[in-house]
Design a protein around this motif. Structure first.
Motif, mmCIF file in Angstrom:
data_model
loop_
_atom_site.group_PDB
_atom_site.id
_atom_site.type_symbol
_atom_site.label_atom_id
_atom_site.label_comp_id
_atom_site.label_asym_id
_atom_site.label_seq_id
_atom_site.Cartn_x
_atom_site.Cartn_y
_atom_site.Cartn_z
ATOM 1 N N GLY A 1 -79.676 93.361 94.161
ATOM 2 C CA GLY A 1 -78.369 92.797 94.465
ATOM 3 C C GLY A 1 -77.599 92.421 93.216
ATOM 4 O O GLY A 1 -76.379 92.628 93.126
ATOM 5 N N TYR A 2 -78.316 91.885 92.233
ATOM 6 C CA TYR A 2 -77.679 91.504 90.973
ATOM 7 C C TYR A 2 -77.131 92.734 90.248
ATOM 8 O O TYR A 2 -75.971 92.743 89.806
ATOM 9 C CB TYR A 2 -78.705 90.792 90.087
ATOM 10 N N ALA B 1 -79.449 85.423 91.926
ATOM 11 C CA ALA B 1 -79.024 85.387 93.327
ATOM 12 C C ALA B 1 -77.610 84.835 93.465
ATOM 13 O O ALA B 1 -76.850 85.265 94.341
ATOM 14 C CB ALA B 1 -80.008 84.545 94.147
ATOM 15 N N THR C 1 -85.318 92.373 95.893
ATOM 16 C CA THR C 1 -84.017 92.359 96.551
ATOM 17 C C THR C 1 -82.977 91.659 95.694
ATOM 18 O O THR C 1 -81.844 92.121 95.552
ATOM 19 C CB THR C 1 -84.125 91.654 97.918
ATOM 20 N N VAL C 2 -83.367 90.524 95.112
ATOM 21 C CA VAL C 2 -82.437 89.778 94.260
ATOM 22 C C VAL C 2 -82.032 90.614 93.046
ATOM 23 O O VAL C 2 -80.844 90.674 92.692
ATOM 24 C CB VAL C 2 -83.059 88.440 93.814
ATOM 25 N N THR D 1 -85.142 84.386 88.830
ATOM 26 C CA THR D 1 -84.418 85.129 89.857
ATOM 27 C C THR D 1 -83.291 84.319 90.500
ATOM 28 O O THR D 1 -82.361 84.904 91.069
ATOM 29 C CB THR D 1 -85.380 85.579 90.968
ATOM 30 N N LEU E 1 -81.519 98.518 98.368
ATOM 31 C CA LEU E 1 -81.536 97.112 98.776
ATOM 32 C C LEU E 1 -81.724 96.982 100.287
ATOM 33 O O LEU E 1 -82.511 96.149 100.764
ATOM 34 C CB LEU E 1 -80.241 96.429 98.329
ATOM 35 N N THR F 1 -75.252 91.952 104.581
ATOM 36 C CA THR F 1 -75.966 90.692 104.411
ATOM 37 C C THR F 1 -75.767 89.785 105.615
ATOM 38 O O THR F 1 -76.723 89.174 106.115
ATOM 39 C CB THR F 1 -75.495 89.981 103.132
ATOM 40 N N THR G 1 -74.038 83.763 86.693
ATOM 41 C CA THR G 1 -75.433 83.708 86.259
ATOM 42 C C THR G 1 -75.661 82.485 85.379
ATOM 43 O O THR G 1 -76.586 81.698 85.618
ATOM 44 C CB THR G 1 -75.830 84.986 85.490
ATOM 45 N N SER H 1 -74.014 94.062 92.072
ATOM 46 C CA SER H 1 -72.780 93.300 91.889
ATOM 47 C C SER H 1 -72.236 93.425 90.470
ATOM 48 O O SER H 1 -71.041 93.664 90.263
ATOM 49 C CB SER H 1 -73.025 91.823 92.236
ATOM 50 N N THR I 1 -75.173 85.301 91.385
ATOM 51 C CA THR I 1 -74.281 86.409 91.046
ATOM 52 C C THR I 1 -74.247 87.449 92.147
ATOM 53 O O THR I 1 -73.176 87.979 92.490
ATOM 54 C CB THR I 1 -74.740 87.056 89.725
ATOM 55 N N TRP I 2 -75.425 87.751 92.677
ATOM 56 C CA TRP I 2 -75.562 88.762 93.725
ATOM 57 C C TRP I 2 -74.560 88.545 94.846
ATOM 58 O O TRP I 2 -73.879 89.483 95.279
ATOM 59 C CB TRP I 2 -76.999 88.725 94.235
#
Length: 246
Positions: free
Chosen positions: A37-38, A102, A33-34, A98, A11, A205, A62, A41, A104-105
């Motif tokens: 990240g998801y 995001a 990236t999303v 997506t 990431l 981040t 989500t 997490s 959730t991420w």
């Protein structure tokens, strides 16, 4: 946990590459990236707290993220009258797939960070909601600048950040607080869990967003607003971790 650190490294590399490319490649990196990240997490929730925690996370953030985005796009509440442009891939009810990922991420590292900062459950929900909502001080300016979505009548906006109504940030705070409260209500404490990957994700981040907006994306105003807003959680987290290490 090694797989999580490897995913975090991927990431980070993807986000480092983001300012160096343009057009469709940059949009593809946004989606990548999303997704990373998801997975990071949800994977951490599963490995650190079990499959039930991961299921709750997905259901709340989500599912809840998709529901609020679909409702917001259709009604204008709570984020204002906005729409997506189609640049982020397939959509359902007008919402790119997506987008709920995001939520959730960043909802999970914000919630985990809040648990580090306070042991009081409902204070945790408030801090986690703030930690998630203030991320949007970076996210929306960047995504609007890239043309992924736009507001039809932005109205009053933050100084230096046109095109995004102030009501959007208020809507984010309300929704993020509700999601954080639901996680706090349905998830038990997990003393002894290895939450270091989520601390690293949240602090990366924050720091990388400040740097990217200020130095690479030509967005100094959003860099400043994000540094102030998300710093309300990120800075105390960094200080707490530093003191514990010392």
């Amino acid at each position: 946990m090694r797989a999580l650190w490897a995913l975090l490294a991927a990431l980070v590399l993807t986000e480092i590459a983001y300012p160096l490319v343009h057009g469709g490649t940059r949009a593809a990196l946004t989606v990548a990236t999303v997704v990373a990240g998801y997975l990071l997490s949800v994977g951490h929730a599963w490995l650190s707290r079990g499959p039930r925690a991961a299921a709750v996370l997905v259901l709340v953030t989500t599912g809840g993220g998709f529901a609020v985005e679909a409702a917001g796009r259709s009604t204008g509440y709570p984020f204002g009258d906005y729409d997506y442009t189609g640049s982020l891939g397939p959509r359902l009810l007008g919402v790119p797939l997506t987008i709920p990922l995001a939520w959730t991420w960043m909802a999970w590292p914000a919630w985990v960070a809040a648990a580090r900062l306070t042991r009081r459950r409902w204070a945790r929900a408030g801090i986690a909601g703030l930690g998630l909502a203030t991320w949007d001080l970076f996210l929306d300016p960047q995504m609007v600048a890239e043309g992924h979505w736009r507001w039809s009548s932005p109205g009053a906006a933050l100084p230096g950040v046109p095109g995004i109504p102030l009501t959007n940030y208020l809507g984010w705070l309300v929704v993020a607080s509700v999601l954080a409260a639901a996680l706090t209500l349905w998830l038990p404490d997990a003393p002894g869990a290895d939450d270091r990957p989520m601390y690293a994700l949240y602090l990366w981040t924050y720091a990388s967003s400040v740097l990217a907006h200020a130095a690479f994306l030509g967005m100094p105003a959003s860099a400043a607003w994000g540094a102030l807003g998300m710093g309300l959680v990120a800075v105390p987290l960094a200080v707490t971790l530093w003191r514990a290490r010392s």
